[in-house]
Scaffold this active site. Structure first.
Site, PDB file in Angstrom:
ATOM      1  N   ASP A 327       0.806  -1.220   0.000  1.00 13.50           N
ATOM      2  CA  ASP A 327       0.000   0.000   0.000  1.00 13.50           C
ATOM      3  C   ASP A 327       0.839   1.270   0.000  1.00 13.50           C
ATOM      4  O   ASP A 327       0.296   2.367  -0.202  1.00 13.50           O
ATOM      5  CB  ASP A 327      -0.936   0.016   1.212  1.00 13.50           C
ATOM      6  CG  ASP A 327      -2.085  -0.965   1.072  1.00 13.50           C
ATOM      7  OD1 ASP A 327      -2.481  -1.259  -0.075  1.00 13.50           O
ATOM      8  OD2 ASP A 327      -2.579  -1.452   2.104  1.00 13.50           O
ATOM      9  N   ARG A 403      -5.027   6.539  -1.564  1.00 11.19           N
ATOM     10  CA  ARG A 403      -3.559   6.611  -1.497  1.00 11.19           C
ATOM     11  C   ARG A 403      -2.967   7.382  -2.680  1.00 11.19           C
ATOM     12  O   ARG A 403      -1.922   8.019  -2.540  1.00 11.19           O
ATOM     13  CB  ARG A 403      -2.975   5.210  -1.382  1.00 11.19           C
ATOM     14  CG  ARG A 403      -3.491   4.478  -0.146  1.00 11.19           C
ATOM     15  CD  ARG A 403      -2.648   3.308   0.276  1.00 11.19           C
ATOM     16  NE  ARG A 403      -3.369   2.485   1.249  1.00 11.19           N
ATOM     17  CZ  ARG A 403      -3.466   2.759   2.549  1.00 11.19           C
ATOM     18  NH1 ARG A 403      -2.881   3.847   3.030  1.00 11.19           N
ATOM     19  NH2 ARG A 403      -4.151   1.974   3.359  1.00 11.19           N
TER      20      ARG A 403
END
Length: 450
Positions: A327, A403
């Site tokens: 991530d 993100r």
């Protein structure tokens, strides 16, 4: 546009030194699992420091729909009075998991071996993501599923009435798939075995053991073998959620590229299956130090200090490290743009099927900002320009991906010209306090009127 919010364009401009403490939210992975396993106990599980982002709140709503009593006591204090393993009730309504791939896949696993019928949906991003990687192994238990073409949501699962234990080799590194199978195995007789060739985040294994399940982990020539004995009576727990290392990545990386910065991020979880980014940054020459190392709730924790690092250099990130930082690759690519030389990231095809195709999203945005990026199906390479030489001055598409949005807002803090994100609303899924937290440190992030 997210199904949970209207678009919120934001602009990030070059700023002075970032200074102070960044109290980032609780770990998202542990928050999801705390709610789900609490709902599978008999008795009350108390949770401190739960992440109160949209993703986790959607999981809390789902547990209520399954019959658990989930209570928000304020200030990150929550309790879950569970219904026991196999005790889920059939929901009256469709389960909307918003933007959360983790939430929907873990919940599918948790209900897969209970004879109930559940329909799942999400926002536009989640409804475009593949679910076959979870529904295929769940079918081995006897679970049936039907969804849109390509195994996409909306999708209905019919839980197995007479589940059987399975032995499953995870084909690609995925903590979500592994966790879904283990959660399904809770209500199957005998032993369910999951084998992963590359270790992924192990919060599910740690938490299952903490709740009283019989689970063993063994490293063999075949891989990491996880054996779960089904049909336990899970015991309620008091859980303190550490701060999320994936959220910490943003103030940490910003501090490394903004001259004069010195930021302390307290109480960060340093589970070795999650800490790959920090190892990578140190190899690039980042000034990172870990203070007050300790253990909380079975998880390693520390206070992380990040200082401006003018001599960052490009490296090749080992492919085997990808699972421990999957991530964090978007914001790492921003740091790589301010480093000297090439930063290579092989073994990252999982990024193609996240909330967005994160390789393509970052590559397009970085190129527009004046950074050279090369990419392939399973790799990408950023040619760093060094501190002070990233042009910026672009508007990038977040693609409903929190993100991606946060990574480009970090870029704007050190680029020559402001960077605008077309929609920062998805940030609330994982880091609802991102904007005020970063501005309190000294960032210049502003909302743009439509």
């Amino acid at each position: 546009m997210s199904s949970h919010a209207t678009p919120i364009p934001m602009m990030s401009s070059a700023c002075g030194p970032l200074q102070g403490q960044a109290h980032v939210p609780g770990d998202k992975s542990i928050s999801h699992r705390s709610l789900i396993l609490g709902a599978m106990c008999i008795g009350e599980t108390r949770i401190t420091g739960l992440l109160e982002g949209d993703d986790v709140l959607d999981t809390a709503k789902a547990m209520r729909a399954f019959g658990a009593e989930v209570t928000d006591h304020g200030g990150g204090q929550w309790s879950v009075r569970g219904v026991g393993v196999g005790g889920f009730a059939e929901p009256d309504q469709v389960i909307d998991c918003g933007n959360s791939g983790t939430g929907v896949r873990l919940i599918m696993g948790a209900m897969a071996t209970t004879p109930i019928t559940v329909t799942f949906t999400g926002d536009a991003s989640l409804n475009g993501r593949p679910m076959g990687r979870v529904t295929d192994p769940l079918a081995l238990f006897g679970t049936r599923s039907v969804g849109r073409a390509g195994g996409r949501l909306p999708m209905t699962l019919v839980g197995a009435a007479d589940p059987v234990p399975v032995r499953y080799v995870v084909p690609v590194p995925s903590a979500q798939v592994k966790s879904a199978v283990l959660l399904a195995g809770l209500n199957a007789p005998g032993q369910t075995v999951v084998i992963e060739k590359e270790a992924t985040r192990d919060h599910t294994e740690r938490m299952l053991q903490g709740f009283g399940a019989t689970l063993t982990v063994e490293d063999t020539d075949e891989g990491r073998v996880i054996t779960l004995t089904g049909q336990p009576e899970l015991q309620p727990q008091d859980i303190v959620v550490p701060r999320d290392p994936s959220s910490a990545a943003f103030p940490v990386c910003a501090a490394l590229i903004v001259p004069g910065s010195d930021v302390l991020v307290p109480n960060i979880g340093l589970n070795p299956t999650r800490a790959g980014l920090f190892t990578t940054l140190q190899e690039m020459g980042a000034d990172l130090t870990f203070e007050n190392l300790r253990s909380e709730g079975g998880e390693p924790v520390a206070d992380l200090r990040a200082r401006y690092s003018p001599d960052l250099r490009g490296i090749t990130v080992p492919a085997e490290r990808a699972a421990s930082m999957i991530d964090e690759y978007p914001v790492l690519s921003v740091v790589a743009a301010f480093a000297q030389g090439l930063t290579d990231r092989p073994g990252v095809k999982e990024l193609r099927v996240k909330e967005s195709d994160r390789i393509d999203a970052m590559a397009q945005g970085l190129r527009a900002a004046g950074v050279t990026v090369d990419e392939g199906p399973d790799w990408w390479r950023v040619t760093g320009l060094g501190h002070g030489h990233v042009p910026g001055g672009v508007t990038v598409a977040s693609r409903l991906d929190h993100r991606i949005a946060m990574a480009f807002l970090v870029m704007g803090m050190a680029a020559q010209n402001p960077v605008t994100v077309d929609d920062a609303a998805p940030i609330t899924t994982s880091f609802p306090i991102f904007e005020p937290l970063m501005n309190d440190l000294g960032a210049q992030i502003a909302r743009i009127s439509a």
